[in-house]
Design an enzyme around this catalytic site. Sequence first.
Site, PDB file in Angstrom:
ATOM      1  N   HIS A 152       0.870  -1.177   0.000  1.00  0.00           N
ATOM      2  CA  HIS A 152       0.000   0.000   0.000  1.00  0.00           C
ATOM      3  C   HIS A 152       0.913   1.236   0.000  1.00  0.00           C
ATOM      4  CE1 HIS A 152      -2.871   2.919   1.711  1.00  0.00           C
ATOM      5  NE2 HIS A 152      -3.838   2.063   1.416  1.00  0.00           N
TER       6      HIS A 152
ATOM      7  N   CYS B 260      -4.765   2.528  -3.687  1.00  0.00           N
ATOM      8  CA  CYS B 260      -3.526   3.036  -3.101  1.00  0.00           C
ATOM      9  C   CYS B 260      -2.348   2.098  -3.352  1.00  0.00           C
ATOM     10  CB  CYS B 260      -3.666   3.316  -1.601  1.00  0.00           C
ATOM     11  SG  CYS B 260      -4.871   4.584  -1.241  1.00  0.00           S
TER      12      CYS B 260
ATOM     13  N   LYS C  92     -10.571  -1.191  10.620  1.00  0.00           N
ATOM     14  CA  LYS C  92     -10.687  -2.378   9.764  1.00  0.00           C
ATOM     15  C   LYS C  92     -10.969  -3.641  10.584  1.00  0.00           C
ATOM     16  CE  LYS C  92      -7.478  -0.593   6.290  1.00  0.00           C
ATOM     17  NZ  LYS C  92      -8.239  -0.077   5.160  1.00  0.00           N
TER      18      LYS C  92
ATOM     19  N   ASP D   6       2.833  -4.992   8.047  1.00  0.00           N
ATOM     20  CA  ASP D   6       1.626  -4.183   7.867  1.00  0.00           C
ATOM     21  C   ASP D   6       0.433  -5.139   7.989  1.00  0.00           C
ATOM     22  OD1 ASP D   6      -0.610  -2.894   6.903  1.00  0.00           O
ATOM     23  OD2 ASP D   6       0.345  -2.135   5.079  1.00  0.00           O
TER      24      ASP D   6
END
Lengths: 410, 136
Positions: free
Chosen positions: A127, A368, A230, A204
Amino acid sequence: MNETIAKLDVAQIRLEFPTLHQEVYGKPLIYFDNGATAQKPKSVIDAISKYYSKDNANIHRGVHHLSQIATEQYEEARKIIQKSINAPASEQVLFTKGTTDGINLVAFSFGQLLKEGDEIIISEMEHHSNIVPWQMLCERQGCTLKVIPINEKGELKMDVFESFLSNKTKLVAVTHISNTLGTINPIKSIVDKAHAVGAKVLIDGAQSIQHAKVDVQDLDCDFFVFSGHKVFGPTGVGVLYGKKEVLDEMPPYQGGGDMIAKVTFEKTTYNELPHKFEAGTPNIAGGICLATAFEYLNSIDMDAIHAHEQDLLTYAESELKQIDGVRLIGTADNKTSVVSFIVEGTHPFDVGTLLDKQGIAVRTGHHCTQPLMDIFKIPGTVRASFAFYNTKEEIDVFITALKRSVNMLL
Amino acid sequence: MTLQEKEQEIIDEFAIYDDWMDKYEYIIELGKELPLIDDSLKTDNRLIEGCQSRVWLNTDFDGENMQFSADSDAIITKGIIALLVRVFNNESPKNIASSSLRFIEEIGLHEHLSPTRSNGLASMIRTMKMEALKKV
């Protein structure tokens, strides 16, 4: 249907999520944009309301009753999250604004320990938030960025990764699960290989912690970052987990209140973990209610969630493959419940707009991950990302709506 | 026909659709009919880069009125462009610069003009008006 899947009562779970029960453009909402953000269970919504109705006060400062309650709840939340990800101690759980904030914290703070010639490894499927902070760091410190390529299925080329590793490698920053492709990366193997040359590893976890049990000690990563929103929690809050010895070595990132031990104009000394990295009044309600989200998630069998989501993934992919012109982007052997695709002769924006008018929320665009789009030579994809409250019936409606959209566009 | 009358004509055309998909079916048809901008005109200085779709806009002025031609890689964006071109073409710079473009709101397409949709349309309208202002 196997025994594990049967345990997940999706109809019951759906009742816990108020946003799912509404119509958009006169059609029942089908929410397939969970990769962007997840809907919130009632317990989280109620906790936010309760905090601001009863407990609101600033933390770590006041001697008064409310301040103590808020402080206790905030620190208790840290412990709940610590246990949920199996961190050794709560002081290793730093509250941030989200994944991006956590990565930037590491890039600026850990980054100060790096010097010219040091190397940082990321991958092609990252990302932007796990690319740009490292590019900025490389510009500041004169480090070199190396990028692990992917194969046509969207899997990391591990042999190239290994060839990158040397005593110059100081950090490997990779995603646990690709937000665009759904690829689940072999994190443990990456960590082992990176540690073998003395490099630290940042994972991540923005797309992983809602889909699988994360045990940071088992992964043995040095940093693990994720966003609250999320994982069914509030927006504006996230977590950076770090190994204690690494966090201790790192200088503070931002200066301000709460992060200091003593301030004089001659010299300021810094507070201990986790406060050293938490300058200013934090997102108190966010932190407390993120813990509520974890309590909710912990009350459901993660294996059952995984099985149900895999079921949705397999079903959606097999249905999509039957539509002429559909090309799946990201076909890794080990995938989470994300389907990215393009339909030949159509633009993702058009497909997404028409699906929206039929009540279906998907994400379109480059997600992204512009470098990844360049690699696949596409302007973007349509992405449906499923959560455990989604159903096969919703996928049926989605497929019918997609066929109608494509017919209109071609 | 004045600019306002052209807007009203579009509003009337869309009034017959009460279903969103029918409305979009019509926009898509308009997009398919829009004369393509000549490839030689698809240069970077005519490109309006959106996050999702891209728009190319060419502007001409004959000393009295403006002429626009445009294209997009997304067909719905193109359909909305066709409506904008229809309203603005053969209009004086003054008329264009002062237009409120109420038809977009009236036919329910304002969502496409919010900056967050990032389809290049909001920037395109801004560019059209700026070009017109230069000629006022």
